[in-house]
Design an enzyme around this catalytic site. Structure first.
Site, short mmCIF file in Angstrom:
data_model
loop_
_atom_site.label_atom_id
_atom_site.label_comp_id
_atom_site.label_asym_id
_atom_site.label_seq_id
_atom_site.Cartn_x
_atom_site.Cartn_y
_atom_site.Cartn_z
N CYS A 243 4.69 11.38 4.01
CA CYS A 243 3.63 10.47 4.42
C CYS A 243 3.03 10.90 5.76
O CYS A 243 2.28 11.88 5.81
CB CYS A 243 4.13 9.03 4.42
SG CYS A 243 2.80 7.81 4.43
N HIS B 277 7.16 8.13 -0.24
CA HIS B 277 8.43 7.94 0.47
C HIS B 277 9.63 8.08 -0.48
O HIS B 277 10.17 7.07 -0.94
CB HIS B 277 8.46 6.56 1.13
CG HIS B 277 7.50 6.42 2.25
ND1 HIS B 277 7.83 6.74 3.54
CD2 HIS B 277 6.20 6.03 2.27
CE1 HIS B 277 6.78 6.52 4.32
NE2 HIS B 277 5.78 6.10 3.57
N GLU C 257 12.60 8.71 0.26
CA GLU C 257 13.79 8.17 0.91
C GLU C 257 13.99 6.68 0.60
O GLU C 257 15.09 6.15 0.79
CB GLU C 257 13.72 8.40 2.42
CG GLU C 257 12.77 7.49 3.18
CD GLU C 257 11.30 7.87 3.14
OE1 GLU C 257 10.51 7.23 3.85
OE2 GLU C 257 10.91 8.80 2.39
#
Length: 191
Positions: free
Chosen positions: A79, A170, A172
């Site tokens: 991002c 994202h 994660e």
């Protein structure tokens, strides 16, 4: 072979990246000081707000250190990290780190309230991967040597150029470590 990968700890989902990297077999640390880069094989530039992250990188002496680090080491930007890595940023004079031969559009899918998730096919990673887009950029164009890894609605959302990996979403935040595993693999290949 184990690799040690840092996560730039100025903003963003630092602990989530650290967990994903550990679950992917890497040693990892939160990077808050330029001296920590010396012990690393790779670095993650997490999401956040790219202009703020750049200011903090300057304030803490990390900007130049990361530019030097990038000359030999692997970097993964998610991002805002992707924006920091781009050579061209729509509406901005000049790049931040300028590591990836890409042109990006910030907040390309809208504001925070326009955040969404979408199933993505990511080359070398997964036939199906949950992309979490939060005020996400997209890549408008890539230069020679940049491999497009994934698109969403005809917009490029993940790419690789040598030891540099970047995505507009994202990974994660998903609990799915396959994208981080791919970065660990790239880091090992680069070691």
């Amino acid at each position: 072979m184990t690799v040690k990968i840092g996560v730039l700890a100025l903003q963003g989902a630092v602990s989530e990246h650290i967990k994903a990297l550990k679950d992917s077999g890497a040693e990892t640390i939160a990077v808050k000081d330029a001296s920590q880069l010396e012990e690393l094989d790779g670095l993650v530039l997490p999401g956040g707000e790219s202009t703020t992250m750049r200011r903090l990188m300057d304030k803490y002496g990390l900007f130049d250190a990361i530019k030097i680090f990038a000359k030999k080491k692997a970097i993964f930007g998610t991002c805002a990290g992707l924006i920091l890595m781009a050579k061209e940023i729509e509406g901005r004079k000049g790049p931040h780190l300028g590591l990836l031969d890409i042109d990006v559009k910030r907040n390309a899918f809208g504001s925070q309230v326009d955040s969404f998730e979408s199933d993505l096919k990511i080359d070398h990673v997964a036939e199906s991967f949950d992309g979490v887009f939060i005020r996400a950029p997209y890549i408008k164009k890539v230069g020679p040597g940049v491999e497009i890894l994934s698109t969403y609605n005809q917009h490029i959302v993940a790419c690789r150029q040598g030891r540099f990996l970047a995505c507009a979403f994202h990974p994660e935040l998903t609990g799915d470590t396959r994208f981080h595993e791919y970065f660990v693999k790239i880091t090992k290949e680069n070691k």
